[in-house]
Design a protein around this motif. Sequence first.
Motif, PDB file in Angstrom:
ATOM      1  N   CYS A  88      58.258  35.658  49.374  1.00  0.00           N
ATOM      2  CA  CYS A  88      57.054  36.140  48.700  1.00  0.00           C
ATOM      3  C   CYS A  88      56.547  35.157  47.642  1.00  0.00           C
ATOM      4  O   CYS A  88      55.347  35.148  47.335  1.00  0.00           O
ATOM      5  N   ALA A  89      57.440  34.336  47.108  1.00  0.00           N
ATOM      6  CA  ALA A  89      57.028  33.336  46.118  1.00  0.00           C
ATOM      7  C   ALA A  89      56.102  32.288  46.724  1.00  0.00           C
ATOM      8  O   ALA A  89      55.395  31.580  46.004  1.00  0.00           O
ATOM      9  N   GLU A  90      56.107  32.189  48.059  1.00  0.00           N
ATOM     10  CA  GLU A  90      55.222  31.235  48.737  1.00  0.00           C
ATOM     11  C   GLU A  90      53.819  31.810  48.942  1.00  0.00           C
ATOM     12  O   GLU A  90      52.926  31.146  49.447  1.00  0.00           O
ATOM     13  N   LEU A  91      53.646  33.097  48.567  1.00  0.00           N
ATOM     14  CA  LEU A  91      52.363  33.778  48.754  1.00  0.00           C
ATOM     15  C   LEU A  91      51.733  34.078  47.402  1.00  0.00           C
ATOM     16  O   LEU A  91      52.292  34.835  46.614  1.00  0.00           O
ATOM     17  N   GLY A  92      50.580  33.481  47.137  1.00  0.00           N
ATOM     18  CA  GLY A  92      49.831  33.836  45.938  1.00  0.00           C
ATOM     19  C   GLY A  92      48.869  34.956  46.281  1.00  0.00           C
ATOM     20  O   GLY A  92      48.282  34.961  47.357  1.00  0.00           O
ATOM     21  N   MET A  93      48.706  35.927  45.383  1.00  0.00           N
ATOM     22  CA  MET A  93      47.837  37.076  45.669  1.00  0.00           C
ATOM     23  C   MET A  93      46.847  37.286  44.536  1.00  0.00           C
ATOM     24  O   MET A  93      47.223  37.282  43.365  1.00  0.00           O
ATOM     25  N   VAL A  94      45.583  37.471  44.918  1.00  0.00           N
ATOM     26  CA  VAL A  94      44.524  37.785  43.959  1.00  0.00           C
ATOM     27  C   VAL A  94      43.925  39.127  44.365  1.00  0.00           C
ATOM     28  O   VAL A  94      43.472  39.292  45.494  1.00  0.00           O
ATOM     29  N   PHE A  95      43.935  40.074  43.435  1.00  0.00           N
ATOM     30  CA  PHE A  95      43.519  41.448  43.720  1.00  0.00           C
ATOM     31  C   PHE A  95      42.064  41.685  43.325  1.00  0.00           C
ATOM     32  O   PHE A  95      41.427  40.840  42.702  1.00  0.00           O
ATOM     33  N   GLN A  96      41.570  42.881  43.659  1.00  0.00           N
ATOM     34  CA  GLN A  96      40.220  43.265  43.240  1.00  0.00           C
ATOM     35  C   GLN A  96      40.143  43.298  41.717  1.00  0.00           C
ATOM     36  O   GLN A  96      39.190  42.793  41.124  1.00  0.00           O
ATOM     37  N   ARG A  97      41.145  43.914  41.115  1.00  0.00           N
ATOM     38  CA  ARG A  97      41.216  43.972  39.652  1.00  0.00           C
ATOM     39  C   ARG A  97      42.051  42.796  39.168  1.00  0.00           C
ATOM     40  O   ARG A  97      42.990  42.377  39.822  1.00  0.00           O
ATOM     41  N   ARG A 148      38.062  38.892  25.823  1.00  0.00           N
ATOM     42  CA  ARG A 148      36.933  38.062  25.377  1.00  0.00           C
ATOM     43  C   ARG A 148      36.298  37.273  26.530  1.00  0.00           C
ATOM     44  O   ARG A 148      35.429  36.438  26.310  1.00  0.00           O
ATOM     45  N   LEU A 149      36.750  37.538  27.748  1.00  0.00           N
ATOM     46  CA  LEU A 149      36.225  36.834  28.921  1.00  0.00           C
ATOM     47  C   LEU A 149      35.376  37.763  29.774  1.00  0.00           C
ATOM     48  O   LEU A 149      35.590  38.981  29.796  1.00  0.00           O
ATOM     49  N   SER A 150      34.432  37.197  30.501  1.00  0.00           N
ATOM     50  CA  SER A 150      33.669  37.980  31.474  1.00  0.00           C
ATOM     51  C   SER A 150      34.562  38.309  32.667  1.00  0.00           C
ATOM     52  O   SER A 150      35.642  37.729  32.838  1.00  0.00           O
ATOM     53  N   GLY A 151      34.098  39.228  33.514  1.00  0.00           N
ATOM     54  CA  GLY A 151      34.861  39.566  34.716  1.00  0.00           C
ATOM     55  C   GLY A 151      35.084  38.368  35.610  1.00  0.00           C
ATOM     56  O   GLY A 151      36.181  38.171  36.150  1.00  0.00           O
ATOM     57  N   GLY A 152      34.058  37.557  35.779  1.00  0.00           N
ATOM     58  CA  GLY A 152      34.196  36.369  36.619  1.00  0.00           C
ATOM     59  C   GLY A 152      35.211  35.391  36.059  1.00  0.00           C
ATOM     60  O   GLY A 152      36.002  34.800  36.805  1.00  0.00           O
ATOM     61  N   GLN A 153      35.210  35.235  34.733  1.00  0.00           N
ATOM     62  CA  GLN A 153      36.182  34.351  34.097  1.00  0.00           C
ATOM     63  C   GLN A 153      37.596  34.911  34.245  1.00  0.00           C
ATOM     64  O   GLN A 153      38.536  34.155  34.525  1.00  0.00           O
ATOM     65  N   PHE A 172      43.669  36.899  49.283  1.00  0.00           N
ATOM     66  CA  PHE A 172      42.613  37.422  48.407  1.00  0.00           C
ATOM     67  C   PHE A 172      42.188  38.795  48.932  1.00  0.00           C
ATOM     68  O   PHE A 172      41.731  38.911  50.066  1.00  0.00           O
ATOM     69  N   ASP A 173      42.334  39.816  48.085  1.00  0.00           N
ATOM     70  CA  ASP A 173      41.960  41.170  48.483  1.00  0.00           C
ATOM     71  C   ASP A 173      40.643  41.551  47.802  1.00  0.00           C
ATOM     72  O   ASP A 173      40.629  42.037  46.678  1.00  0.00           O
ATOM     73  N   GLU A 174      39.527  41.281  48.481  1.00  0.00           N
ATOM     74  CA  GLU A 174      38.192  41.570  47.960  1.00  0.00           C
ATOM     75  C   GLU A 174      38.066  41.131  46.498  1.00  0.00           C
ATOM     76  O   GLU A 174      37.786  41.943  45.605  1.00  0.00           O
ATOM     77  N   PRO A 175      38.258  39.826  46.240  1.00  0.00           N
ATOM     78  CA  PRO A 175      38.355  39.349  44.851  1.00  0.00           C
ATOM     79  C   PRO A 175      37.056  39.443  44.061  1.00  0.00           C
ATOM     80  O   PRO A 175      37.080  39.300  42.838  1.00  0.00           O
ATOM     81  N   THR A 176      35.925  39.696  44.730  1.00  0.00           N
ATOM     82  CA  THR A 176      34.650  39.769  43.997  1.00  0.00           C
ATOM     83  C   THR A 176      34.098  41.190  43.931  1.00  0.00           C
ATOM     84  O   THR A 176      33.042  41.409  43.349  1.00  0.00           O
ATOM     85  N   SER A 177      34.794  42.168  44.496  1.00  0.00           N
ATOM     86  CA  SER A 177      34.209  43.508  44.611  1.00  0.00           C
ATOM     87  C   SER A 177      34.062  44.219  43.265  1.00  0.00           C
ATOM     88  O   SER A 177      33.240  45.117  43.120  1.00  0.00           O
ATOM     89  N   ALA A 178      34.851  43.821  42.275  1.00  0.00           N
ATOM     90  CA  ALA A 178      34.772  44.477  40.963  1.00  0.00           C
ATOM     91  C   ALA A 178      33.848  43.727  40.000  1.00  0.00           C
ATOM     92  O   ALA A 178      33.737  44.108  38.833  1.00  0.00           O
ATOM     93  N   LEU A 179      33.175  42.692  40.499  1.00  0.00           N
ATOM     94  CA  LEU A 179      32.361  41.842  39.625  1.00  0.00           C
ATOM     95  C   LEU A 179      30.883  42.216  39.685  1.00  0.00           C
ATOM     96  O   LEU A 179      30.382  42.672  40.715  1.00  0.00           O
TER      97      LEU A 179
END
Length: 252
Positions: A88-97, A148-153, A172-179
Motif C-alpha cells: 500500500c505504501a506504493e499507492l498514493g491516494m488523493v480523496f474528494q476531501r 488559511r488556504l483555498s480548497g484548490g490549494q 485520485f477519487d474525484e479530487p475536484t468534486s468538492a471544489l
Amino acid sequence: MTMINIEHVYKSFGKLEVLKDISLEVSKGEVLCIIGPSGSGKSTLLRCLNHLERISAGCISVDGEVLDNIEKNGVRHNISQKKVSEVCAELGMVFQRFNLFPHMTVIQNVIEAPLTVRKMPKKQAEEIGLELLKKVGLEDKRDEYPSRLSGGQQQRVAIARALAMQPKIMLFDEPTSALDPELVGEVLEVMKQLAHDGMTMIVVTHEMGFAREVANRVIFMDNGVILEEGAPEEIFAHPTHERTQSFLQKIL
C-alpha cells in the motif's frame, strides 16, 4: 509492464453487491480514467485497491505483489499486515476531501508520512517536501495552516502529501468534486503534469475534458460492472453501449 492486476473482483456490503466480477490491468505510466454515475462502484474499486475496503472475492496485485486474494470457494489467502503495508505504501491516494491535519502547517502535513512510515530523516523529508510544494505551486505556503488556504490549494497540498511517500502509482477519487468551479483548473493542471512526467494514475472523475485530454484509456462503470472501455476518442465520440451513450449525452 503491468502495475496493477485486478482479477474477478467482487465486493459486497451485506446483501448489496457493489463490484461484480471486475477484471482490469493497468500498465506502468498509463493514465486510466474511470467514469460513470454515482453509485456505480468507482470509488469502492479505488478503496479496494489501497486496502481501505477488503474484497469479497478475487485477487488484486500491485507491481507483482499480491495485495488481496480470495479463492472462489471463499478461502482467503492471508497476507501479513507488514506485506500489505509495504504494498500500500506504493499507492498514493488523493480523496474528494483534503483530510489535511488542521493543527499542522503545510510542510508538516507533507512530511508527516515519510517521517513516521518510511522513517526518513527530517532534513531529507523537508527537502523532498519543499520540492513537491514547488511542483504544485505552493512553495510560498509552506508555513501556513490549512484553514488559511483555498480548497484548490488544500487539494494541491494533499497531492504533494501523497507524492511525498514516493509512490509508484497515484489514485485520485474525484479530487475536484468538492471544489468551487474556478478552483478546479489549478488541481487538474498539477495532475496533467504528473501524467506528463510518466506517473501511473487511476483517476475517478466527472471532469470529462480532463479524461478526454489526459487519459490513455477510459472505463465506463455502471451498477458495479465495467460496461465499456477504450481510448478516450472512442469512448467519447463513438460509445457502443447504450448506457454509456445516455450517460455522456446527459453530462456533455
